[in-house]
Design a protein around this motif. Sequence first.
Motif, short mmCIF file in Angstrom:
data_model
loop_
_atom_site.label_atom_id
_atom_site.label_comp_id
_atom_site.label_asym_id
_atom_site.label_seq_id
_atom_site.Cartn_x
_atom_site.Cartn_y
_atom_site.Cartn_z
N MET A 1 6.33 10.00 -5.12
CA MET A 1 5.69 9.44 -3.82
C MET A 1 6.10 8.05 -3.92
O MET A 1 6.13 7.28 -4.68
CB MET A 1 3.98 9.16 -4.02
N ASN A 2 6.60 7.55 -2.52
CA ASN A 2 7.19 6.24 -2.31
C ASN A 2 5.93 5.03 -2.13
O ASN A 2 5.04 5.53 -2.09
CB ASN A 2 7.94 6.28 -1.14
N PRO A 3 6.38 3.86 -2.07
CA PRO A 3 5.22 2.95 -2.05
C PRO A 3 4.33 3.01 -0.75
O PRO A 3 3.27 2.59 -1.05
CB PRO A 3 6.36 1.57 -2.22
N VAL A 4 4.78 3.12 0.22
CA VAL A 4 3.99 3.22 1.33
C VAL A 4 3.26 4.27 1.42
O VAL A 4 2.07 3.99 1.83
CB VAL A 4 5.15 3.26 2.79
N GLN A 6 2.13 5.50 -1.40
CA GLN A 6 1.00 5.27 -2.25
C GLN A 6 -0.17 4.25 -1.81
O GLN A 6 -1.34 4.56 -1.95
CB GLN A 6 1.60 4.46 -3.57
N VAL A 7 0.38 3.37 -0.79
CA VAL A 7 -0.51 2.45 -0.38
C VAL A 7 -1.38 3.20 0.72
O VAL A 7 -2.52 2.84 0.73
CB VAL A 7 0.21 1.30 0.62
N VAL A 8 -0.99 4.21 1.37
CA VAL A 8 -1.88 4.95 2.44
C VAL A 8 -2.75 5.56 1.67
O VAL A 8 -4.02 5.74 1.85
CB VAL A 8 -0.87 5.72 3.43
N SER A 9 -2.20 6.35 0.38
CA SER A 9 -3.34 7.05 -0.01
C SER A 9 -4.41 6.32 -0.80
O SER A 9 -5.38 6.90 -0.85
CB SER A 9 -2.55 7.85 -1.20
N ASN A 10 -4.04 5.17 -1.38
CA ASN A 10 -4.86 4.22 -2.07
C ASN A 10 -5.90 3.91 -0.68
O ASN A 10 -7.35 3.73 -1.16
CB ASN A 10 -4.17 3.22 -2.43
N PHE A 11 -5.80 3.56 0.42
CA PHE A 11 -6.45 3.15 1.20
C PHE A 11 -7.37 4.30 1.80
O PHE A 11 -8.64 4.03 2.07
CB PHE A 11 -5.88 2.45 2.82
N GLN A 12 -6.78 5.43 1.97
CA GLN A 12 -7.78 6.63 2.36
C GLN A 12 -8.87 6.79 1.08
O GLN A 12 -10.00 7.17 1.61
CB GLN A 12 -6.72 7.89 2.43
N VAL A 40 -0.90 3.52 11.44
CA VAL A 40 -1.02 4.06 10.12
C VAL A 40 -2.46 3.75 9.64
O VAL A 40 -3.34 4.51 9.36
CB VAL A 40 0.20 3.71 9.17
N ALA A 41 -2.83 2.53 9.86
CA ALA A 41 -4.14 1.97 9.44
C ALA A 41 -5.39 2.72 10.36
O ALA A 41 -6.26 3.19 9.86
CB ALA A 41 -4.39 0.73 9.81
N ALA A 42 -5.03 2.81 11.75
CA ALA A 42 -5.93 3.65 12.35
C ALA A 42 -5.97 5.19 11.93
O ALA A 42 -7.07 5.88 11.73
CB ALA A 42 -5.63 3.78 13.82
N MET A 43 -5.13 5.79 11.59
CA MET A 43 -4.83 7.06 11.17
C MET A 43 -5.77 7.26 9.87
O MET A 43 -6.33 8.15 9.55
CB MET A 43 -3.33 7.43 10.68
N ILE A 44 -5.66 6.31 8.87
CA ILE A 44 -6.31 5.99 7.67
C ILE A 44 -7.79 6.09 7.77
O ILE A 44 -8.28 6.84 7.22
CB ILE A 44 -5.87 4.91 6.80
#
Length: 191
Positions: A1-4, A6-12, A40-44
């Motif tokens: 999993m790339n860093p972006v 990972q960030v998206v997953s953590n925010f979800q 992407v934040a809106a998708m999250i």
Amino acid sequence: MNPVEQVVSNFQQLVAQVPEVVQPLVAMLAGAIPFVDGEVAAMIGVLGGIHPVLAAVAAATGNFVSVLVVVAVTSRTRSAVVGRRRVPVGVGGGPGTSANPDGDGLGDLASSTPVSKGRRRLNRWLVRFGVPGASVLGPLAIPGQFTAAILVGSGTPRRWVLLWQAVSIVLWTSVGTVSAWAALAVMAGAS
């Protein structure tokens, strides 16, 4: 999993764990992060259970606030640098001398820096479509914060950059929100 990712997953995960009142703040915080941006934040937010309109507004607000900060800092930095250049002082010389014939005091240092693929693409769009086109198409190449910094750093007026960055943020955040909402609707209809 790339860093972006990972960030998206953590925010979800964070959106799912915090109280409902705090969830839009998480989307706003995610929108302020480059490469995540408003879309992407809106998708999250939508995938985390926030109402799509609230997720879009929160994500766009976070993204715009971060762009506003970047524009303010870049503008001040540019003003300081341009103000200093007005008093030419060269290396090894006194006032009034410069390191190269152009008189900018930079020598060959600026021309030897490699330019990234995203920056080259943004520059082509800027030449072809102007600030509106570069702002709206910029997120396809690099984050909005970087686009705003490049535009202001090159001398584009702050208000013009902020106007078109706002248009871009609203447009791309709407696209992201509608995409996430439509995906959830299709998945709910399929079950």
